[in-house]
Scaffold this motif. Structure first.
Motif, PDB file in Angstrom:
ATOM      1  N   TYR A  73       0.788  -1.228   0.217  1.00 16.60           N
ATOM      2  CA  TYR A  73      -0.078   0.010   0.075  1.00 16.60           C
ATOM      3  C   TYR A  73       0.889   1.287  -0.004  1.00 16.60           C
ATOM      4  N   ARG A 118      -9.342  -3.368   1.896  1.00 22.15           N
ATOM      5  CA  ARG A 118      -9.117  -4.612   1.214  1.00 22.15           C
ATOM      6  C   ARG A 118      -7.477  -4.764   1.549  1.00 22.15           C
ATOM      7  N   GLN A 161     -11.978  -0.843  -4.058  1.00 26.91           N
ATOM      8  CA  GLN A 161     -11.884  -0.365  -2.553  1.00 26.91           C
ATOM      9  C   GLN A 161     -13.275   0.379  -2.377  1.00 26.91           C
TER      10      GLN A 161
END
Lengths: 345, 345, 345, 345
Positions: free
Chosen positions: A223, B133, B140
């Motif tokens: 991320y 997620r 998302q």
């Protein structure tokens, strides 16, 4: 992705699955085993389509093949990532030691603590201004006032500062005062926060969640990395298991596993991973012996009076002894503990 | 709190501990056993001072006695808490069934889904607009657009809506559109978020974290309750264990344990706690048999095409069969499934 | 078995692996994906050769495909296995209830217990003569004297008897006195014992180990089945997790998972899986609601005076209420609790 | 033991409990807290009577105070236990290294292996003649023939031999051929076996079970010690957790915890605790850094052809490198690896 058919699946059922795979734009390689057919699905990230197959007649189960992370993977970046945190290198041959109180409580105590850990050999200062506490009745941190104290002590000591952000909206504030943003274990899958620190382009210390697999940790790093922020340090801090004689179970295996699977630097937090000051030094030694790139340690000049985590904090003199022992272990694994700024003098 | 002295502790060491306890304003009751002394510490929340004793000579360990939560405890509120969520009662004899898609994907699909689950007997609609997620590359959620669709479908069907808030700053938005705010498992200890939903005074569905003990869950509830918001529903959704044949391990024991320790309503999410649609109905039955007050179930008219969690979603016809079976189980435990709004007609 | 090659594996490395597979007499199906090659290995149980490949250049990892058990698998035997234990059927529509003390302590107490549980509706009597105890200082059972008492009480009540064998050499003795041999959780992987009960051709109650996966349990059953002894009943009795408010965590998911993967009957032991008498009835209801074929419950007329596991034993009157409730749940899932011998009168 | 009364318990209920405690011959110390009464029970092992109180009106729960093991405890024996295994000391400043194949497969291969590990620095030879295997279809060991090979190789090399007993009736055979009896993880609570090795007075290597707490391990040791056999070495070999990237999770915390709680020597088995040869050396280093007294390592000259555990076995040259690295770590923690017999030459 592999689609494993049932032993009793008919040829027609196998064909129907193959057709559906093709219809979605993937290729197939089917192998007919002794017992059953297996359909290999080739293409771009086919696992995202697995739900389209699990209910089809004759399908037994789906087996993923590719790892779900890319940017964090050593398959894509072979070389160890190294980068400086306010001039202190992490990820190379030197061992980085971060130390300080669990929570910032008071300006003079913080300064005393910082000078003591620096004298003992620490390279960076930790200290929480925003504290996630399991009880609403416990001390929750000083907030921005705590950040100001950290910045002031950084000014005096020259040590870079690591502190925790608990939510995305705190990130601008944290980056204003600190050199590295810590993501706590409880927030490892707070995706809003991960996106915010990714966008900040600030160095990140990402702690593994209590129930997070190594793959989960690498996905959380992904991320941050996906925003172009490559300065991520992974931190093992213990997982939750059935064992109750320690606060958590240090997953020491995670050190060599992470070093094999990712290029990112890896540190260990033996204060949280054991929860008892008596075991911190032994586990710190183990971490460096296992190949960790650094340590993050809770130290408090008066742990009896700490407002948070006093049970697991080391006194400065014990911390100094820890650093001394770590120097020996580092040498034995062909690494070293660089001098801290003060010891350069 | 009990301070357990070491077997070899001297009388002097015991005295020193007792003196320190008194100095902090607590009372002591010391018992001299066959092997060792034990010092009972009496007063207001003495456990917060434990770190002051763990390093004292002769101290072996500290044992907490009081439970750290109050407002959530049945020791302080004896009667079951019951309250309405947009007119639908939870916590009484009736079983509340919440159903709908994992994520809101599309207006017409959501409406089709809502009408189908309502027809089948559901009382409230679930659906995520903000989706946590594990992969940054996964869908998302639609964000506010998703919330608008939920509100529109509520208008049409009359069903109250449950949807997830992922951070404190989303809470005002969620409360504008939804009847109940869901706190997801990964955010169970996102304390900023817990404080925000506490202040909102909106009904809350609080999901247990993957590695959270029952006590942790009750402490998280305590955060919400401490803001005067008493409308908290606890949700068991599976914990993480070594077993890999299901996505999580349903902690069915948590149902009777929670019913004994707290007055708050308890529901189960068999979709997440199993992770496979094949097992959802069996575990839904088990939950009601064990004493749960409700269920939250993922349903999708076309699970093959779901953008999230299609593997564990039920088709509407299977969900209708689930509700039919739940009616039978509810009766067997002297409860009932109230008619949904549509079936009243 | 699938051999997953590394992303950077060369064609030569892939060829070398393929050649070695062929040299061992297996066939290959190679699929060249976007990122990497995958070599499917087809033949008789290729997974046993996995160590021959893990060190080869270019190999990333091995993924097993076939399940390692055969005789226990529903893939090979579709129909539910049912068989009688001294005339009492298990595995069909009827729910089998086994009850009695943890340990046999005394002849008259055992008889009182047996008559009470039979009156309440139990079909078979449990009671340990050999007791595995975690402390060497705890009561270890009456041994053969206990077996004689069980046989005597069987004579009087007509109830079949289930009792534990702790080692292979006890099996002849147990089969002499009892109708069903229990393998305890701690011995689930005592393979000598599994072989001995396999050879005995006696009905077996096989308890899942505290840290055993469902696959481990089925492999343990496979040991017994491989000796031609098909009368195996599987027992879920709780697994060890981080949760401490109950003695173990009841893996209720295991009930539908086992019913899907094996044809063998499945029962649940809520006494051990919760460890607290207060939760036994709720979890017994959940088990039957989830699809279990039976229950095994600890009952003691004077649990305060029990020499073992008194904390989790039910008094006979509570057990009678449990059976009453189980009748209702059984009906709701289209099954029934057959009358016990005494209630036929 | 402490009896914690409920918040709402009446004075009468407290009195009734106190009277019962006295009736059983124990003394009480009652403390009346802000919220509730706590009754301390003093006497000889009062915890064995806990079931007599859990059902009494007003009782909330029972908290044990004493540790249930005595002979294994450092509270009773302060000094580290050290003893020789066929002339090789364990428990002192020297680090003991045991190495060899998982299973004995063949005489000449075993001799080659033994000479190689001895040359590399090992002090004792491991090798299984009786193998616990989770599949009934896997290689089960050579039995007595394997023991004969071990004894023969001991004759040639002068290295003491460690091998596993799987049941009590194998103990006489094992003691005839081997210098140390291994109790495998799956048999850690096979109490018949523990009693048999206790009576044998032979040195014992006791491996921790996959789901056993540190306290369970010490209780298993207590079984052996209670027969007067004090030569017990404890072995951490990984516990079962949710993490799947390694075969087990090395509980490295267990090393300092055990060293604090018991006087018995502690070794680590990194082959089983990781399950992948790539990680064995890193975790072996970590163990010694954390304070372990020794290591047990699987080595195989041709791991590709091993009949058991080839995936986690080291080749002799890698093992030699491991020993070299361990010497460095040992020195850093003020210990040393004594020369093996051959290197004395």
């Amino acid at each position: 992705m592999m689609i494993i058919m049932k032993v009793e699946a008919t040829d027609k059922q196998v064909e129907a699955v193959v057709e559906k795979v093709h219809a979605l734009g993937f290729e197939t390689h089917t192998s007919q085993g002794e017992e059953r057919s297996i359909i290999g699905v080739v293409g771009n990230n086919p696992i995202t389509a697995q739900h389209q197959f699990v209910r089809m007649l004759g399908v037994d189960r789906i087996v993923p093949i590719s790892r779900p992370y890319k940017l964090a993977s050593r398959e894509f970046i072979k070389e160890d990532s190294t980068f400086p945190i306010d001039g202190v290198e992490i990820g190379g041959k030197g061992i980085l030691i971060i130390a300080g109180p669990c929570a910032v409580e008071d300006r003079s105590l913080l300064l005393e603590n910082a000078l003591a850990v620096q004298e003992a050999g620490a390279h960076a200062l930790r200290g929480g201004a925003f504290k996630p506490r399991s009880s609403p009745y416990a001390f929750q941190g000083l907030g921005e006032k705590g950040l100001e104290m950290l910045a002031e002590v950084r000014e005096i000591t020259g040590m870079p500062v690591v502190t925790e952000a608990m939510s995305a909206d705190q990130v601008p504030l944290i980056t204003k005062y600190a050199d590295m943003i810590q993501i706590g274990a409880r927030n490892m899958q707070n995706f809003n926060l991960l996106n915010a620190v990714g966008e900040s382009q600030h160095p990140v210390l990402l702690k593994r969640g209590l129930a997070s697999t190594i793959e989960d940790l690498l996905m959380a790093a992904e991320y941050v990395l996906s925003h172009g922020n490559r300065r991520v340090v992974l931190c093992e801090r213990g997982i939750r298991t059935f064992e109750t004689s320690t606060r958590n179970t240090t997953d020491i295996n995670a050190i060599p596993v992470l070093k094999a699977q990712t290029h990112l630097p890896v540190v260990l937090d033996p204060s949280h991973s054991t929860g008892h000051w008596q075991y911190v030094t032994a586990i710190a030694r183990a971490a460096i012996a296992a190949g960790a790139d650094g340590l993050i340690i809770e130290v408090h000049p008066k742990p009896d009076e700490a407002l948070s985590d006093g049970v697991q904090s080391l006194k400065p003199e014990r911390f100094a002894e820890l650093v001394r022992q770590i120097r020996g272990i580092a040498e034995a694994v062909d690494r070293y503990v660089p001098p801290s700024k003060v010891t350069k003098k």
